[in-house]
Design a protein around this motif. Structure first.
Motif: not given
Lengths: 339, 338
Positions: B27, B29, B31-35
């Motif tokens: 992921l 950053s 994608g990580v934020d969304t996760m």
């Protein structure tokens, strides 16, 4: 929106959101989740096993030569690395590897520091050793322990750079403090020690999304955990003197206004608690609160500033914190009702 | 029960699992934020302010309580004995009045009753300090725990419950460890059948029973983290008794069976309710320590090989314990998610 209730649900939701490609492989089957108290139990057991192991090796092979101790230490560290590397997705050999690693670190430190008296050299060597372990050992527990010990070594390194001292002063330097009392050097050492640590912990906490998206996450997570543990507890070693001074031990010990330093240690622990909350880590949060209470007990026992003054300080601080807390809560309630 | 802490086996992903997903799916950053947002892994601004307010308010109350204790300990000679008692009693009454005006669960009421609990202990200490009653320190703490119990119940607050539990266990620890004979309690208990180890295992059982009471009654004032302090205290005493029994300081042959029984009932309950693996971890930790001491005892440290044996035993038992706990936690979380 409520949080997905499992790893699979989370991955499914990410797929729906388009964060993960629709044809991406399923989520990892083996979860790496390990509650904090399990990690703590394993870490402690591995540490003590390492000490037993080193004692066994030292007594069995009657190691007297420094080179032999060094070779054994390197061999133990290499074995630990190999076990970690070959067993990266499992936990079965982790404990053995941790014990080997601890024994190896002790042996190597023994080789370098056996006859050294300078506190500066001891702390610098231990810092380098822990940094090597941190970046070389392919295991989260080993890296976290290394990060914690590196933080503690850093605290001592700055202490000895600014104020001098010998190895024995690491555990009780009150006698030395009496000879070289100087508040300026204590304050400088404290700031040099903690400002970079606070900045690092704050940055890693706030930028979690950035480093999680990078391969550096395998180092950043253990470093952050080690830093927060060090911030909670390490204030003790950066105070004017290294002395627990609980109960009768403290009778007759005069420390002037520098006895107020535990309040700064409490502040460090509370910053650690703040970061732990941002990371949703109950374990780190609990540890920070425990450490803050321990520093408060020490504050009580450090004589020099009268208990009456300490009482006034605590009452004023308490009133201030309570007032600010109540105001923030009222604003929150007001905002909530307005919404 | 209103506000009862839900079991901690909530199947929310842990940080290690989120790291695992980020790595597995590479992921970025965003994608990580969304996760992190989906997993509710980062507090929002309001939750953060709420935490800050809570931390400051509780920290403020604890500081005020510490200020009161320091004041009594200072034994300030500028105030006469009557004045010192008067100040504390006025504070106690003021706390009571505030609690009546703003009764719990309002924060003011809870905080006032917490301060009243601490002031009760300070009053007892001042009494002992002024009149030199000759009471032992464990008697001070035990009296504090007993007199403070109604206040703690009225407060109905986890912080007060934790403080009460700690005061009680401190009293019991001082009784067991610091003063093996003498005092009022020993006059009642210190006859032939009650050697120190027996008392310590008795304290283990007191804590185990308390833990079970709190588990069954499910009080808002005794949430999961406070119950964890209780079970930790129980097996801290249990480990102490077990180690003493193993090294032959216990005169009663019932110490180890009593410890094993305590472990068994706690394990059976935890496995049946499938809520929290913490009690299982505590029991296994106690087992590892006591068995390690036992192994050292039976081998009598005949040679250095025993050190290797102890290392292997530690590695083996902790590995097995870790695997059991991690496997159980995963299984229960998966069942919770289903």
């Amino acid at each position: 929106m409520s949080a997905p209730t499992s790893l699979e649900n989370l991955v499914d939701t990410l797929r729906v959101r388009g964060v993960i490609a629709a044809d991406a492989p399923p989520s990892p089957e083996e979860s790496v989740h390990r509650p904090w108290f399990v990690a703590m139990m394993l870490g402690l057991a591995g540490w003590f096993a390492g000490i037993f192991l080193l004692a066994f090796i030292g007594l069995t092979f009657e190691l007297r030569s420094g080179v032999a101790i060094f070779v054994i230490g390197i061999a133990l560290l290499a074995s630990a690395w190999a076990l970690y590397y070959t067993d990266r997705q499992a936990v079965f050999l982790d404990q053995l590897a941790l014990a080997l690693s601890i024994a190896g670190q002790c042996a190597v430190a023994w080789y370098f520091l056996g006859d050294v008296e300078s506190g500066l050299i001891v702390s610098a060597t231990l810092l380098v050793l822990q940094l090597i372990v941190l970046f070389v050992m392919p295991n989260k527990t080993a890296r976290t322990l290394a990060a914690l010990f590196a933080t503690i070594a850093w605290v001592y390194l700055v202490r000895f750079v600014v104020r001098g001292g010998e190895f024995d002063d690491m555990f009780d330097d009150f006698g030395r403090y009496n000879r070289h009392a100087g508040s300026g050097s204590v304050l400088i050492a404290w700031l040099l020690t903690w400002v970079p640590m606070l900045f690092a912990a704050g940055w890693l906490t706030q930028r979690e999304n950035t480093w999680m998206a990078h391969d550096l996450r395998v180092f950043a997570r253990p470093i952050l955990t080690g830093l927060l543990l060090g911030l909670s507890l390490g204030g003790l070693a950066s105070e004017p003197f290294v002395k627990l001074a609980f109960g009768m031990d403290s009778v007759g010990v005069q420390m002037s206004w520098l006895a107020l330093f535990p309040l700064l240690s409490i502040a460090l622990a509370m910053f650690s608690a703040w970061c732990a909350f941002q990371l949703r880590s109950h374990g780190l949060l609990g540890f920070a609160v425990f450490a803050a209470l321990m520093h408060l007990s020490r504050f009580y026992y450090l004589y020099g500033t009268s208990l009456m003054w300490k009482s006034v300080i605590m009452l004023c601080l308490g009133a201030l914190m309570l007032g600010v807390g109540v105001v923030i809560r009222k604003r929150l309630s007001y905002g909530g009702s307005a919404a | 029960m209103r506000g009862y802490t839900p079991p901690p086996m909530q199947p929310k992903p842990s940080r290690a699992e989120l790291d695992q997903i980020a790595e597995h799916y590479e992921l970025g950053s965003e994608g990580v934020d969304t996760m992190l947002e989906l997993a509710e892994a980062r507090p929002d601004a309001e939750t953060t302010r709420d935490f800050l307010a809570g931390m400051l308010r509780i920290g403020g109350i604890l500081s005020l309580a510490a200020g009161v204790v320091f004041f009594v300990a200072a034994n300030w000679s500028d105030i006469e004995v009557f004045g010192r008692f008067g100040l504390l009693e006025i504070l106690l009454v003021a706390c009571g009045v505030l609690a009546l005006v703003k009764p719990p669960p309002a924060f003011a009421g809870r905080a006032a009753l917490f301060l009243a609990f601490v002031t009760t202990g300070a009053l007892l200490a001042l009494f002992g300090q002024t009149y030199q009653t000759g009471a032992d320190i464990h008697e001070l703490f035990l009296s504090w725990a007993l007199l403070g119990l109604p206040i703690t119940i009225l407060a109905g607050w986890s912080v007060s419950s934790a403080a009460w539990l700690l005061v009680l266990n401190l009293a019991l620890a001082l009784f067991c460890g610091w003063h093996p004979t003498g005092g009022l309690l020993w006059a009642m208990l210190g006859w032939r059948r009650f050697d120190p180890t027996t008392i310590i295992i008795g304290v283990t059982w007191i804590n185990v029973v308390l833990w079970f009471v709190f588990e069954f009654v499910k009080l808002e004032a005794v949430p999961e983290w406070v119950r964890r302090i209780g079970i930790s205290s129980a097996f801290a005493f249990g480990t102490w008794a077990g180690v003493l029994a193993v090294v032959d300081k216990g005169e009663s042959p019932l110490i180890l069976p009593a410890l094993v029984a305590a472990m068994a009932v706690v394990l059976a309950y935890a496995l049946r309710t499938r809520k929290d693996i913490y009690p299982i971890a505590v029991v296994l930790g106690a087992f590892i320590i006591v068995s390690l001491v036992w192994l050292g005892k039976v081998t009598r440290f005949k040679d250095e090989g025993v050190l290797l044996l102890l290392a292997v035993w530690l590695i083996g038992t902790s590995t097995i314990a870790g695997r059991i706990l991690a496997h159980t936690a995963r299984r229960w979380r998966a069942a919770g998610a289903a």
